[in-house]
Motif scaffolding. Structure first.
Motif, PDB file in Angstrom:
ATOM      1  N   UNK A 105       0.349   9.476   7.208  1.00  0.00           N
ATOM      2  CA  UNK A 105      -0.050   8.790   8.384  1.00  0.00           C
ATOM      3  C   UNK A 105      -0.720   9.480   9.421  1.00  0.00           C
ATOM      4  N   UNK A 106      -1.746   9.309   9.946  1.00  0.00           N
ATOM      5  CA  UNK A 106      -2.345  10.346  10.629  1.00  0.00           C
ATOM      6  C   UNK A 106      -2.815   9.395  11.971  1.00  0.00           C
ATOM      7  N   UNK A 114       9.031   2.100   4.437  1.00  0.00           N
ATOM      8  CA  UNK A 114       9.762   3.485   4.066  1.00  0.00           C
ATOM      9  C   UNK A 114       8.881   4.756   4.386  1.00  0.00           C
ATOM     10  N   UNK A 115       8.668   5.018   5.610  1.00  0.00           N
ATOM     11  CA  UNK A 115       8.024   6.102   5.907  1.00  0.00           C
ATOM     12  C   UNK A 115       8.950   7.143   6.345  1.00  0.00           C
ATOM     13  N   UNK A 164       0.867  -1.273  -0.087  1.00  0.00           N
ATOM     14  CA  UNK A 164       0.019   0.145  -0.214  1.00  0.00           C
ATOM     15  C   UNK A 164       0.865   1.193   0.087  1.00  0.00           C
ATOM     16  N   UNK A 165       1.698   1.368   0.642  1.00  0.00           N
ATOM     17  CA  UNK A 165       2.656   2.426   0.887  1.00  0.00           C
ATOM     18  C   UNK A 165       3.636   2.744  -0.478  1.00  0.00           C
ATOM     19  N   UNK A 166       4.097   1.486  -1.044  1.00  0.00           N
ATOM     20  CA  UNK A 166       4.586   1.611  -2.049  1.00  0.00           C
ATOM     21  C   UNK A 166       3.847   2.114  -3.335  1.00  0.00           C
ATOM     22  N   UNK A 213       9.601   7.590  15.398  1.00  0.00           N
ATOM     23  CA  UNK A 213       8.734   6.712  14.786  1.00  0.00           C
ATOM     24  C   UNK A 213       9.051   6.252  13.418  1.00  0.00           C
ATOM     25  N   UNK A 214       9.540   7.079  12.674  1.00  0.00           N
ATOM     26  CA  UNK A 214       9.839   6.774  11.399  1.00  0.00           C
ATOM     27  C   UNK A 214      11.131   6.019  11.353  1.00  0.00           C
ATOM     28  N   UNK A 215      11.915   5.969  12.315  1.00  0.00           N
ATOM     29  CA  UNK A 215      13.085   5.183  12.411  1.00  0.00           C
ATOM     30  C   UNK A 215      12.796   3.667  12.553  1.00  0.00           C
ATOM     31  N   UNK A 216      11.797   3.558  13.746  1.00  0.00           N
ATOM     32  CA  UNK A 216      11.317   2.306  14.031  1.00  0.00           C
ATOM     33  C   UNK A 216      10.307   1.533  12.752  1.00  0.00           C
ATOM     34  N   UNK A 217       9.493   2.344  12.105  1.00  0.00           N
ATOM     35  CA  UNK A 217       9.030   1.817  10.827  1.00  0.00           C
ATOM     36  C   UNK A 217       9.993   1.575   9.706  1.00  0.00           C
ATOM     37  N   UNK A 218      10.837   2.110   9.647  1.00  0.00           N
ATOM     38  CA  UNK A 218      11.791   1.809   8.453  1.00  0.00           C
ATOM     39  C   UNK A 218      12.485   0.505   9.148  1.00  0.00           C
ATOM     40  N   UNK A 219      12.887   0.369  10.165  1.00  0.00           N
ATOM     41  CA  UNK A 219      13.476  -0.964  10.767  1.00  0.00           C
ATOM     42  C   UNK A 219      12.543  -2.073  10.506  1.00  0.00           C
ATOM     43  N   UNK A 220      11.386  -1.775  10.277  1.00  0.00           N
ATOM     44  CA  UNK A 220      10.362  -2.863  10.070  1.00  0.00           C
ATOM     45  C   UNK A 220       9.955  -3.061   8.408  1.00  0.00           C
ATOM     46  N   UNK A 221      10.741  -2.448   7.864  1.00  0.00           N
ATOM     47  CA  UNK A 221      10.586  -2.461   6.364  1.00  0.00           C
ATOM     48  C   UNK A 221       9.616  -1.357   5.701  1.00  0.00           C
TER      49      UNK A 221
END
Length: 282
Positions: free
Chosen positions: A60-61, A82-83, A50-52, A72-80
């Motif tokens: 993202x709200x 790309x936010x 979806x994000x791709x 949070x962006x770093x945590x999401x990026x670690x999960x794969x």
């Protein structure tokens, strides 16, 4: 209900809604986070795709009031996922921005994470441990009896209560339930009954309006995708945005965003009759 093929068109107060599939009608997306894209450290099926597909056309709200957008962006990026931080509109951060804009000289007592404490200092807010003008309640995993007693004293002495979000819980991994800010609020209101709480997060307009500003789109061109009918859907309808819901609730359009990606669902614009349009949170 699971919407995999086109369902009957929903009916609005002024007649049938002749709207094409949500993907054709949407120019941008406002996405919920917990329960929609992730559950704790689990990525929900379809979130990456979806994000791709909607890269550069989503924000993202979230009623998250623990993290900053940067953390949070770093945590999401670690999960794969790309936010970027610029795509995150978070209740805790936005509550502090609201106070900085509208009450810049007020003394603030902040019940929240160390990240939010540092963010408040970075905005130049005066954070105090007593004699506050404003109490801001956010999700604080270290909340305890001493904190409850302190906040009760401040409100009894006349401080204004602001709350980052009113959710009682949010979904965690493996079907677990994570206590949220609203649960802390209930404890506080039990001690100071009759206190008016100014809840700034979803379904209130503030976060959604910031999302629209970042997308630079009109509400009619944006679809809200979330998992909570009383925050995501209610907030969307109040501002004239279409919405879709995922999850295992009776009002869901699909079990997850993976099933929603290729579904021919039209967006919804009104709440089901059995949903109370009030200050209720799940």
């Amino acid at each position: 209900m699971i919407c995999i093929t086109s369902p009957p068109l929903p009916t609005l107060p002024d007649g049938p809604l002749a709207e094409p599939s949500w993907t054709r009608r949407s120019r941008g997306l406002i996405l919920d986070l917990d329960g929609t894209l992730i559950r704790g450290h689990e990525v929900i099926p379809g979130a990456r795709e979806l994000l791709a597909r909607w890269s550069g056309r989503y924000v993202i709200v979230s009623n998250n009031s623990t993290d900053t957008a940067a953390s949070l962006a770093l945590r999401l990026q670690a999960l794969g996922l790309p936010v970027e931080a610029s795509s995150l509109v978070l209740a805790g951060e936005q509550a502090l921005h609201h106070i900085a804009r509208h009450h810049p000289y007020s003394k603030l007592m902040l019940c929240g994470s160390e990240r939010l404490q540092a963010y408040a200092a970075g905005l130049g807010l005066t954070v105090v441990s007593q004699d506050a003008d404003i109490v801001l309640l956010a999700r604080d995993v270290d909340f305890n009896y001493t904190a409850l007693q302190t906040l009760t004293r401040e409100l009894t002495c006349g401080a204004t209560l602001m709350v980052s979000n009113g959710d009682l819980t949010h979904p965690g991994p493996h079907g677990s339930v994570i206590p949220e800010t609203g649960a802390l609020l209930q404890a506080l209101l039990a001690c100071v009954p009759g206190t008016r709480a100014d809840i700034l997060g979803k379904p209130a307009a503030m976060l959604f309006q910031e999302g629209l500003r970042r997308l630079n789109l009109q509400p009619t061109d944006v679809t809200v995708i979330g998992d909570n009918i009383r925050t995501d859907a209610l907030g969307a309808t109040r501002l004239g945005m279409g919405y879709l819901l995922v999850g295992n609730t009776p009002h869901a359009d699909a079990p997850d965003v993976a099933h929603l990606l290729n579904a021919a669902c039209p967006r919804r614009h009104v709440l089901p009759d059995d949903v109370v349009s009030g200050n209720e949170y799940q």
